[in-house]
Structure formats: C-alpha cells, structure tokens
Design a protein around this motif. Structure first.
Motif, PDB file in Angstrom:
ATOM      1  N   THR A  56       0.829  -1.205   0.000  1.00 31.47           N
ATOM      2  CA  THR A  56       0.000   0.000   0.000  1.00 31.47           C
ATOM      3  C   THR A  56       0.864   1.255   0.000  1.00 31.47           C
ATOM      4  O   THR A  56       0.594   2.207  -0.738  1.00 31.47           O
TER       5      THR A  56
ATOM      6  N   LEU B 138       2.603   1.896  -3.387  1.00 30.29           N
ATOM      7  CA  LEU B 138       1.730   2.398  -4.449  1.00 30.29           C
ATOM      8  C   LEU B 138       1.848   3.911  -4.614  1.00 30.29           C
ATOM      9  O   LEU B 138       1.729   4.431  -5.732  1.00 30.29           O
TER      10      LEU B 138
ATOM     11  N   ILE C  94       5.167   5.038  -6.481  1.00 31.92           N
ATOM     12  CA  ILE C  94       5.059   4.541  -7.862  1.00 31.92           C
ATOM     13  C   ILE C  94       4.039   5.375  -8.634  1.00 31.92           C
ATOM     14  O   ILE C  94       4.264   5.763  -9.790  1.00 31.92           O
ATOM     15  N   GLY C  95       2.920   5.673  -7.987  1.00 26.91           N
ATOM     16  CA  GLY C  95       1.894   6.502  -8.628  1.00 26.91           C
ATOM     17  C   GLY C  95       2.417   7.882  -8.985  1.00 26.91           C
ATOM     18  O   GLY C  95       2.129   8.415 -10.057  1.00 26.91           O
TER      19      GLY C  95
ATOM     20  N   GLY D  52      -2.071   5.113 -15.322  1.00 28.22           N
ATOM     21  CA  GLY D  52      -2.156   4.315 -14.097  1.00 28.22           C
ATOM     22  C   GLY D  52      -1.734   5.045 -12.847  1.00 28.22           C
ATOM     23  O   GLY D  52      -2.002   4.593 -11.725  1.00 28.22           O
ATOM     24  N   GLY D  53      -1.070   6.200 -13.004  1.00 27.18           N
ATOM     25  CA  GLY D  53      -0.596   6.933 -11.833  1.00 27.18           C
ATOM     26  C   GLY D  53      -1.715   7.379 -10.916  1.00 27.18           C
ATOM     27  O   GLY D  53      -1.618   7.264  -9.692  1.00 27.18           O
TER      28      GLY D  53
ATOM     29  N   ILE E 212      -4.664   6.028 -10.524  1.00 25.85           N
ATOM     30  CA  ILE E 212      -5.277   4.873  -9.858  1.00 25.85           C
ATOM     31  C   ILE E 212      -4.413   4.395  -8.693  1.00 25.85           C
ATOM     32  O   ILE E 212      -4.911   4.122  -7.591  1.00 25.85           O
ATOM     33  N   LEU E 213      -3.097   4.307  -8.925  1.00 25.11           N
ATOM     34  CA  LEU E 213      -2.205   3.835  -7.860  1.00 25.11           C
ATOM     35  C   LEU E 213      -2.173   4.802  -6.683  1.00 25.11           C
ATOM     36  O   LEU E 213      -2.183   4.374  -5.516  1.00 25.11           O
ATOM     37  N   LEU E 214      -2.151   6.095  -6.966  1.00 26.02           N
ATOM     38  CA  LEU E 214      -2.188   7.086  -5.884  1.00 26.02           C
ATOM     39  C   LEU E 214      -3.477   6.963  -5.080  1.00 26.02           C
ATOM     40  O   LEU E 214      -3.464   6.989  -3.844  1.00 26.02           O
ATOM     41  N   THR E 215      -4.583   6.825  -5.792  1.00 28.86           N
ATOM     42  CA  THR E 215      -5.874   6.695  -5.118  1.00 28.86           C
ATOM     43  C   THR E 215      -5.904   5.461  -4.226  1.00 28.86           C
ATOM     44  O   THR E 215      -6.325   5.528  -3.059  1.00 28.86           O
ATOM     45  N   LEU E 216      -5.445   4.340  -4.751  1.00 30.50           N
ATOM     46  CA  LEU E 216      -5.435   3.097  -3.969  1.00 30.50           C
ATOM     47  C   LEU E 216      -4.510   3.204  -2.762  1.00 30.50           C
ATOM     48  O   LEU E 216      -4.830   2.715  -1.674  1.00 30.50           O
ATOM     49  N   GLY E 217      -3.355   3.859  -2.959  1.00 30.40           N
ATOM     50  CA  GLY E 217      -2.406   4.014  -1.859  1.00 30.40           C
ATOM     51  C   GLY E 217      -2.976   4.839  -0.722  1.00 30.40           C
ATOM     52  O   GLY E 217      -2.941   4.436   0.446  1.00 30.40           O
TER      53      GLY E 217
END
Length: 315
Positions: free
Chosen positions: A9, A12, A15-16, A26-27, A29-34
């Motif tokens: 987590t 993410l 990387i985002g 994808g940046g 999405i990864l930021l949001t998930l993190g």
C-alpha cells in the motif's frame, strides 16, 4: 500477510507519483489506492487505539493520518475541495508528527514510516522550487499552478451579439485585471447565459478559472471554444499552455503544432514549444524553436526562462 499488504500500500504512492511525472497511464489509480488503503488502515488503528487505551499522542496522530490521507489525495490529484480543510489540518499534522518523532521513545514502526512519508509528501504543497524546475515535481504549486504567462496569452477579437453581453465581458476583464477572479467569473457566467456560444466569453472565462487553479475547468472551456470555432490559433495556444501547466506535454505539443498550422507567423507558439521540449530534456529541439521564435519577433530578454535556456544549451 498484513505486513506485506501494508508495504504494498505504501509503495503504491511513490510509484503513482513517478507514473504521473512521466505521464504514464495508471498513476492516478495507484495514488488513489495508496491513499485509500492508508486511510482505511488508520481508521482501524484509531478505533483499536481507543479500545486498547493507547496514549493520546498516538491516537491523535492516527486520526491526523486519516485526515492527511484525504488531504494529500485531494492535493496530489488536484481536487480543490480539499484546499480549505488542508490549510487547517496540515499545520496540526506537522506539529503532532514532530512531537511524536522527537519525544516518543518507543516508536511504532508502521506509524513512524507513514508519518515520515506524509511529512515528505507535504513539502511540495508549499510550492518550493527544486533545482529551478518545479514542474518536475507533483503537485506543482499549491497556490499558483498557472503562474504568470505574460504575453503568451492574448486577447481575442470576436464580437458580441448584444451590448449587455459586451458590458459583462468588459466588467469581467476589469475585475480580472484587479485580481478579483471569482467576481470576474460571475460576470462572465452572466454573459454566457445571454450568449452561451460566445467564444470571447469562453476564452476569458477559461483564463479566469486558470488563475484560481482550476486548470481542468479552464481546459474544458477551451475545448468548448474550439468546438465552436476550430480555426482560431490562439485557442490552441492557450489550451496548449494549460496542458503544459498540468504536465500533459504531448497534448500541449499537439495544440501548439495545430496553432502553427493555422498561423505560422506567431512567435508565441514556438516559444511555448521551446519550454515544453526543454522540460523533456530535448535541448536541441528547444533551441531550434527559440531561434524560430526570435526570427518572428520574440524579444528574448523579456523572458527569463527562454533566455536561460538559450544561454545554457544553445550555441
């Protein structure tokens, strides 16, 4: 298993950010998930902290990490609804985090890692310039994403159908010059109710929104203007500038090139292209565009960045 999920987590988020810097899908999405993952994690930690009667210092910091997950999400993904909450939450978090890091003898590993990560992520929110290239960092500037475009932005000559609309446009222009952008927006919006397809209003309204950091709204307004009149080069110049400001360099280049197709005599298109290519480290191309802009009348002494590019990278 829980530790692996926690580490993933956290990973993410950087990387985002890297994906967004290099404009790779994808940046977001990864930021949001993190941020969402850490928010959920610290909501649970806060609840269990009350049940286990841990120290108030830890509980307060857990709560602040929940709130900062929300704040950082809004700021890194350019959602303006987080501006005012962040102004309150951010200083409280910084003080609480420093108190924890300095005074807590038995630090919790996970809490310490996330606290340090969030402290690092708050630095760009203050709009500091790093290596004289703040566009290489996300977010750009909290308070001034648009900056001062100077003569890169020009007024346009379209007429109005009704005198009332023209007066509202002039009122908006006056307010905008005084820095009263919110009031200017209201004047332009009144004009749009009368003449919804007036491209002059769309153009000025776009710039007003840009000056209050709502660059995505400004771009949408230019999209509308271009759909109504796709043959006016300044529309592409201004939309290209807006794309450039939010790090969408490929879209900016396309707009500037389209503007050149419509009018190849304007130096501003080439000057703007030079800046985009400079930030892509394409120095030779940037120099070519500066040379072309100067041949069309650019006074490079009036633009510090272009002058510095020429002095450092052009023969």
């Amino acid at each position: 298993m829980k530790n692996i999920l926690f580490i993933l987590t956290i990973i993410l988020i950087p990387i985002g950010i890297l994906l967004r810097i290099y404009d790779i899908v994808g940046g977001h999405i990864l930021l949001t998930l993190g941020f969402l993952g850490l928010l959920i994690f610290y909501v649970k930690k806060t609840i269990s902290g009350f049940q286990d009667k841990v120290s108030k210092k830890i509980i307060v910091l857990n709560i602040l990490l929940v709130l900062m997950s929300f704040c950082l999400f809004t700021k890194y993904l350019y959602h303006i609804f987080g501006d005012y909450p962040t102004l309150v939450i951010l200083p409280i978090f910084i003080i609480s985090a420093l108190v924890y890091l300095i005074t807590e003898r038995e630090k919790q590993t996970k809490l310490t890692i996330v606290t340090l990560l969030y402290l690092i992520l708050t630095i760009p929110l203050f709009g500091f310039e790093f290596n004289e290239s703040p566009r290489h960092y996300i977010p750009q500037s909290w308070y001034d994403r648009y900056g001062e475009p100077k003569s890169y932005v020009k007024s346009i000559p379209f007429e109005f159908e009704r005198k009332e609309t023209e007066e509202l446009n002039e009122k908006g222009n006056k307010l905008k010059k005084e820095g009263l952008y919110t009031e200017a927006i209201k004047a332009y919006q009144k004009g749009r109710k009368i003449e919804p397809k007036n491209v002059s209003l769309l153009f000025e309204l776009s710039e007003a929104y840009a000056n209050i950091n709502e660059l995505e709204t400004a771009i949408a307004l230019m999209d509308t203007a271009i759909s109504i009149n796709p043959n006016y080069p300044e529309f592409y110049n201004n939309r290209g500038l807006l794309y450039y400001k939010i790090n969408k360099d490929e879209e900016a280049i396309k707009d500037y090139e389209q503007g050149i197709k419509l009018d190849s005599t304007q130096w501003s298109f080439y000057a703007n292209l030079a800046m985009v290519y400079y930030y892509q480290d394409s120095f030779d191309t940037a120099c070519e565009k500066i040379e072309k802009a100067e041949s069309l009348g650019l006074e490079i002494t009036e633009f510090n960045l272009l002058r510095e590019i020429k002095e450092e990278h052009c023969e």
